[in-house]
Design a protein around this motif. Structure first.
Motif, PDB file in Angstrom:
ATOM      1  N   UNK A  94       0.852  -1.182   0.000  1.00  0.00           N
ATOM      2  CA  UNK A  94       0.000   0.000   0.000  1.00  0.00           C
ATOM      3  C   UNK A  94       0.889   1.233   0.000  1.00  0.00           C
ATOM      4  N   UNK A  95       0.608   2.172  -0.901  1.00  0.00           N
ATOM      5  CA  UNK A  95       1.337   3.446  -0.918  1.00  0.00           C
ATOM      6  C   UNK A  95       0.637   4.419   0.015  1.00  0.00           C
ATOM      7  N   UNK A  96       1.373   4.895   0.996  1.00  0.00           N
ATOM      8  CA  UNK A  96       0.835   5.843   1.969  1.00  0.00           C
ATOM      9  C   UNK A  96       1.414   7.219   1.649  1.00  0.00           C
ATOM     10  N   UNK A 120       5.363  -3.327   7.435  1.00  0.00           N
ATOM     11  CA  UNK A 120       6.782  -3.018   7.227  1.00  0.00           C
ATOM     12  C   UNK A 120       6.880  -1.887   6.225  1.00  0.00           C
ATOM     13  N   UNK A 121       7.717  -0.897   6.529  1.00  0.00           N
ATOM     14  CA  UNK A 121       8.017   0.160   5.559  1.00  0.00           C
ATOM     15  C   UNK A 121       8.968  -0.437   4.539  1.00  0.00           C
ATOM     16  N   UNK A 122       8.493  -0.572   3.313  1.00  0.00           N
ATOM     17  CA  UNK A 122       9.306  -1.231   2.298  1.00  0.00           C
ATOM     18  C   UNK A 122      10.149  -0.251   1.501  1.00  0.00           C
ATOM     19  N   UNK A 123       9.626   0.964   1.276  1.00  0.00           N
ATOM     20  CA  UNK A 123      10.357   1.901   0.425  1.00  0.00           C
ATOM     21  C   UNK A 123       9.838   3.323   0.639  1.00  0.00           C
ATOM     22  N   UNK A 129       7.472  11.725  -0.639  1.00  0.00           N
ATOM     23  CA  UNK A 129       6.054  12.024  -0.513  1.00  0.00           C
ATOM     24  C   UNK A 129       5.207  10.773  -0.289  1.00  0.00           C
ATOM     25  N   UNK A 130       5.803   9.580  -0.426  1.00  0.00           N
ATOM     26  CA  UNK A 130       5.050   8.337  -0.271  1.00  0.00           C
ATOM     27  C   UNK A 130       5.939   7.264   0.363  1.00  0.00           C
ATOM     28  N   UNK A 131       5.286   6.468   1.193  1.00  0.00           N
ATOM     29  CA  UNK A 131       5.957   5.312   1.786  1.00  0.00           C
ATOM     30  C   UNK A 131       5.219   4.075   1.281  1.00  0.00           C
ATOM     31  N   UNK A 132       5.965   3.125   0.766  1.00  0.00           N
ATOM     32  CA  UNK A 132       5.386   1.851   0.360  1.00  0.00           C
ATOM     33  C   UNK A 132       5.391   0.944   1.585  1.00  0.00           C
ATOM     34  N   UNK A 133       4.205   0.539   2.005  1.00  0.00           N
ATOM     35  CA  UNK A 133       4.047  -0.264   3.212  1.00  0.00           C
ATOM     36  C   UNK A 133       3.544  -1.644   2.820  1.00  0.00           C
ATOM     37  N   UNK A 134       4.187  -2.672   3.373  1.00  0.00           N
ATOM     38  CA  UNK A 134       3.691  -4.031   3.183  1.00  0.00           C
ATOM     39  C   UNK A 134       2.901  -4.416   4.426  1.00  0.00           C
ATOM     40  N   UNK A 135       1.652  -4.833   4.203  1.00  0.00           N
ATOM     41  CA  UNK A 135       0.793  -5.281   5.296  1.00  0.00           C
ATOM     42  C   UNK A 135       0.610  -6.786   5.177  1.00  0.00           C
ATOM     43  N   UNK A 136       0.722  -7.469   6.295  1.00  0.00           N
ATOM     44  CA  UNK A 136       0.579  -8.920   6.309  1.00  0.00           C
ATOM     45  C   UNK A 136      -0.831  -9.337   5.903  1.00  0.00           C
ATOM     46  N   UNK A 137      -1.806  -8.594   6.376  1.00  0.00           N
ATOM     47  CA  UNK A 137      -3.186  -8.901   6.038  1.00  0.00           C
ATOM     48  C   UNK A 137      -4.001  -7.618   6.123  1.00  0.00           C
ATOM     49  N   UNK A 138      -4.393  -7.114   4.979  1.00  0.00           N
ATOM     50  CA  UNK A 138      -5.144  -5.851   4.950  1.00  0.00           C
ATOM     51  C   UNK A 138      -6.237  -5.926   3.900  1.00  0.00           C
ATOM     52  N   UNK A 139      -7.472  -5.881   4.365  1.00  0.00           N
ATOM     53  CA  UNK A 139      -8.610  -5.909   3.452  1.00  0.00           C
ATOM     54  C   UNK A 139      -9.054  -4.508   3.053  1.00  0.00           C
ATOM     55  N   UNK A 140      -8.726  -3.518   3.879  1.00  0.00           N
ATOM     56  CA  UNK A 140      -9.153  -2.154   3.614  1.00  0.00           C
ATOM     57  C   UNK A 140      -7.935  -1.220   3.623  1.00  0.00           C
ATOM     58  N   UNK A 141      -7.274  -1.024   2.472  1.00  0.00           N
ATOM     59  CA  UNK A 141      -6.081  -0.185   2.424  1.00  0.00           C
ATOM     60  C   UNK A 141      -6.332   1.256   2.875  1.00  0.00           C
ATOM     61  N   UNK A 142      -7.498   1.797   2.565  1.00  0.00           N
ATOM     62  CA  UNK A 142      -7.806   3.182   2.968  1.00  0.00           C
ATOM     63  C   UNK A 142      -7.823   3.325   4.486  1.00  0.00           C
ATOM     64  N   UNK A 143      -8.288   2.298   5.170  1.00  0.00           N
ATOM     65  CA  UNK A 143      -8.313   2.340   6.629  1.00  0.00           C
ATOM     66  C   UNK A 143      -6.893   2.345   7.187  1.00  0.00           C
ATOM     67  N   UNK A 144      -5.997   1.545   6.595  1.00  0.00           N
ATOM     68  CA  UNK A 144      -4.600   1.524   7.035  1.00  0.00           C
ATOM     69  C   UNK A 144      -3.950   2.888   6.793  1.00  0.00           C
ATOM     70  N   UNK A 145      -4.178   3.473   5.630  1.00  0.00           N
ATOM     71  CA  UNK A 145      -3.616   4.795   5.328  1.00  0.00           C
ATOM     72  C   UNK A 145      -4.112   5.822   6.333  1.00  0.00           C
TER      73      UNK A 145
END
Length: 162
Positions: A94-96, A120-123, A129-145
């Motif tokens: 997910x790009x945050x 995990x912050x991947x990149x 302006x953006x952090x690429x985040x790896x989520x182990x289990x995420x059904x709602x990316x907008x909620x994580x952001x």
């Protein structure tokens, strides 16, 4: 004196930590602790951030408590995911988008994301302006952001103004 001991408080903490780690108060342990307390800060002086002083003490304390609570809860959630059926896992990148521009604040944000189990912050993008985040289990990316931006980024922007 500041050249010899650029960070005296850190030097003292390192000596104490060394003595606790080796569980000994012998002369050799003291000498090694003093050497580490002197050497590590001198070697790391060029890596220190210029203005690393937090501005809002209570916001800092609240953020530390929030990160601790989130890490404990995430540990339980990740344990349940890992020990359960693998079909429940929904890994995602997910790009945050981030608004924080302070280097230390950005580093802390990425560290908090990586310290919280399940993410995990991947990149970091080249323009920061953006952090690429790896989520182990995420059904709602907008909620994580939304969670990252409100729970971690906003307090960090208060603590370390851009």
């Amino acid at each position: 004196m500041s050249r010899l001991f650029p960070h005296p408080l850190l030097s003292g903490v390192l000596v104490i930590l060394w003595l606790l780690l080796v569980n000994s108060l012998s002369l050799g342990s003291w000498i090694m602790g003093l050497f580490l307390g002197w050497g590590i800060p001198r070697l790391c002086t060029r890596m220190w951030f210029e203005n690393a002083r937090p501005r809002h003490g209570w916001t800092t304390v609240r953020l530390l408590l929030r990160v601790t609570k989130d890490a404990l809860i995430a540990n339980i959630q990740v344990a349940a995911l890992v020990l359960g059926p693998t079909r429940r896992l929904k890994p995602a990148f997910i790009e945050v988008p981030v608004d924080i521009r302070d280097e230390l604040g950005l580093t802390l944000l990425m560290s908090i994301i990586s310290l919280t189990p399940g993410t995990v912050s991947a990149e970091l993008s080249e323009d920061h302006s953006r952090i690429l985040v790896h989520a182990l289990s995420e059904e709602n990316p907008e909620q994580l952001i939304h969670s990252i931006k409100t729970r971690y980024e906003q307090p960090l922007m208060e603590i370390f103004p851009c």
